[in-house]
Design a protein around this motif. Structure first.
Motif, PDB file in Angstrom:
ATOM      1  N   LYS A  45       2.106 -53.715  27.788  1.00 19.14           N
ATOM      2  CA  LYS A  45       0.754 -53.196  27.659  1.00 19.14           C
ATOM      3  C   LYS A  45       0.467 -52.921  26.192  1.00 19.14           C
ATOM      4  O   LYS A  45       1.184 -52.165  25.531  1.00 19.14           O
ATOM      5  N   LEU A  46      -0.595 -53.551  25.690  1.00 15.12           N
ATOM      6  CA  LEU A  46      -0.963 -53.423  24.282  1.00 15.12           C
ATOM      7  C   LEU A  46      -1.757 -52.144  24.047  1.00 15.12           C
ATOM      8  O   LEU A  46      -2.289 -51.544  24.991  1.00 15.12           O
ATOM      9  N   ASP A  67      -4.650 -51.666  22.906  1.00 16.21           N
ATOM     10  CA  ASP A  67      -6.063 -51.748  23.281  1.00 16.21           C
ATOM     11  C   ASP A  67      -6.268 -51.810  24.782  1.00 16.21           C
ATOM     12  O   ASP A  67      -7.401 -51.953  25.258  1.00 16.21           O
ATOM     13  N   GLY A  68      -5.189 -51.726  25.570  1.00 21.95           N
ATOM     14  CA  GLY A  68      -5.301 -51.727  27.012  1.00 21.95           C
ATOM     15  C   GLY A  68      -5.043 -53.072  27.666  1.00 21.95           C
ATOM     16  O   GLY A  68      -4.885 -53.136  28.896  1.00 21.95           O
ATOM     17  N   ARG A  69      -5.009 -54.137  26.889  1.00 26.25           N
ATOM     18  CA  ARG A  69      -4.754 -55.446  27.469  1.00 26.25           C
ATOM     19  C   ARG A  69      -3.278 -55.592  27.834  1.00 26.25           C
ATOM     20  O   ARG A  69      -2.413 -54.894  27.290  1.00 26.25           O
ATOM     21  N   VAL A  70      -2.976 -56.484  28.743  1.00 25.30           N
ATOM     22  CA  VAL A  70      -1.619 -56.748  29.205  1.00 25.30           C
ATOM     23  C   VAL A  70      -1.190 -58.116  28.680  1.00 25.30           C
ATOM     24  O   VAL A  70      -1.906 -59.112  28.870  1.00 25.30           O
ATOM     25  N   GLN A  71      -0.038 -58.137  28.024  1.00 23.77           N
ATOM     26  CA  GLN A  71       0.495 -59.380  27.451  1.00 23.77           C
ATOM     27  C   GLN A  71       1.729 -59.802  28.244  1.00 23.77           C
ATOM     28  O   GLN A  71       2.644 -58.998  28.457  1.00 23.77           O
ATOM     29  N   GLU A  72       1.755 -61.072  28.634  1.00 22.70           N
ATOM     30  CA  GLU A  72       2.875 -61.619  29.399  1.00 22.70           C
ATOM     31  C   GLU A  72       3.560 -62.691  28.557  1.00 22.70           C
ATOM     32  O   GLU A  72       2.915 -63.664  28.135  1.00 22.70           O
TER      33      GLU A  72
END
Length: 336
Positions: free
Chosen positions: A276-277, A279-284
């Motif tokens: 979880k970044l 800024d709230g985004r999720v990185q896979e």
């Protein structure tokens, strides 16, 4: 005749001496101490003279008393040598001053007792009150200040503190860190001090002197943060969340080892890291576990709240389930 008179005077001398001794005792004048007699310390013999002044018992003082700085609320007892009319008790006001006779207000907050005594002596000398003043200060009452210790310590709460101590001492007074403690400690200072918030990062290396070099002042709040958690899910023997205890650092192979390794039906080639970044985004991110296992590339370092997902291969599941079924049948057959 002269000899008889002299003999009579010699006989009467002890009687007169006895009368004088009794009279002095009756009048309340203590007799002169004898050389080699009983001492004046507490706990002496049963024949101690009750009229003799006795020394008071020793009382312990805080270990940080020598480094104590005067603060508002302290009650100061001042004695001036050969000037009893100037000796007095004074309490430090909210402005950090004490008001003394013939001198007026003297600012002593933030000073040690030695520095405050020197400042008072200077005022007495500059005011032409005394030529060579000698001032002795003592603290009759002090306004206790506390340090709040919170978070991952065995005995959280408030610790009374008179002078600055090292962060290592404060944690020790709070019972030490728990097993879930991380490598980050937050320190909040009282209002008016800069910085207001301070973050301390340290390691458990014995040569790391961060905790010793960091000073905690009365009024501070110390929070030992919990170590980050990394989650390992999917085809592992023991899925779950694992605390990053080793100095707050954990890599991929260590996390898999904590999960007791992968299972037989795990698709390790499809392993992924989900993060979880800010800024709230999720990185896979795909993880080349085969290359990591062979030592071709180093294992990636994980962050708190990272999730390692190990997918399960359907083909391996069917194959392993068939192997387990035949093995169980053989075991039953042999058993019967």
């Amino acid at each position: 005749m002269r000899l008889s008179k002299l003999y009579g005077k010699m006989c009467l001398a002890p009687l007169f001496l006895g009368i004088i001794t009794v009279s002095s005792t009756v009048l309340g004048q203590p007799p002169q101490p004898k050389v080699g007699g009983v001492g004046t310390f507490d706990g002496g013999g049963a024949n101690d003279n009750p009229g003799r002044r006795r020394l008071t018992t020793l009382t312990p003082v805080p270990e940080d008393f020598s480094a104590l700085q005067l603060a508002p609320g302290f009650l100061i007892s001042m004695e001036v040598y050969d000037a009893p009319e100037l000796s007095t008790d004074a309490r430090i006001d909210t402005h950090g001053d004490i008001t003394l006779p013939m001198i007026g207000p003297v600012h002593v907050a933030g000073q040690t007792m030695t520095e405050a005594a020197t400042a008072i002596e200077t005022r007495l000398k500059d005011g032409k009150i005394l030529n060579n003043p000698q001032v002795n200060l003592n603290i009759s009452q002090y306004a206790g200040s506390n340090v709040s210790v919170l978070g991952e310590v065995h005995n959280p709460g408030r610790i009374e503190l008179l002078a600055p101590h090292s962060l290592e001492d404060i944690i020790a007074l709070a019972g030490g860190e728990t097993e879930l403690a991380g490598n980050t400690i937050e320190i909040r200072h009282p209002e008016g001090l800069t910085p207001q918030k301070q973050m301390i990062h340290y390691s458990r290396d014995p040569d790391d002197m961060t905790l010793v070099d960091t000073k905690i002042h009365p009024g501070d709040t110390v929070t030992v943060r919990r170590a980050g958690v990394v989650y390992v899910l999917g085809g592992v023997t023991r899925p779950g969340g694992y605390v990053m205890q080793e100095g707050g650092e954990l890599n991929l192979t260590q996390a898999l080892a904590l999960a007791y390794g992968t299972t037989l039906n795990a698709a390790v080639s499809s392993m992924r890291l989900i993060r979880k970044l800010p800024d709230g985004r999720v990185q896979e991110t795909p993880l080349p576990y085969r290359d990591i296992e062979k030592g071709k590339i180093p294992p990636p370092r994980l962050q708190a709240e990272d999730l390692i997902y190990v997918p399960i291969s359907k083909s391996k599941t069917v194959l392993t389930s068939g192997i387990f079924a035949s093995t169980s049948q053989a075991a039953l057959y042999v058993y019967h």
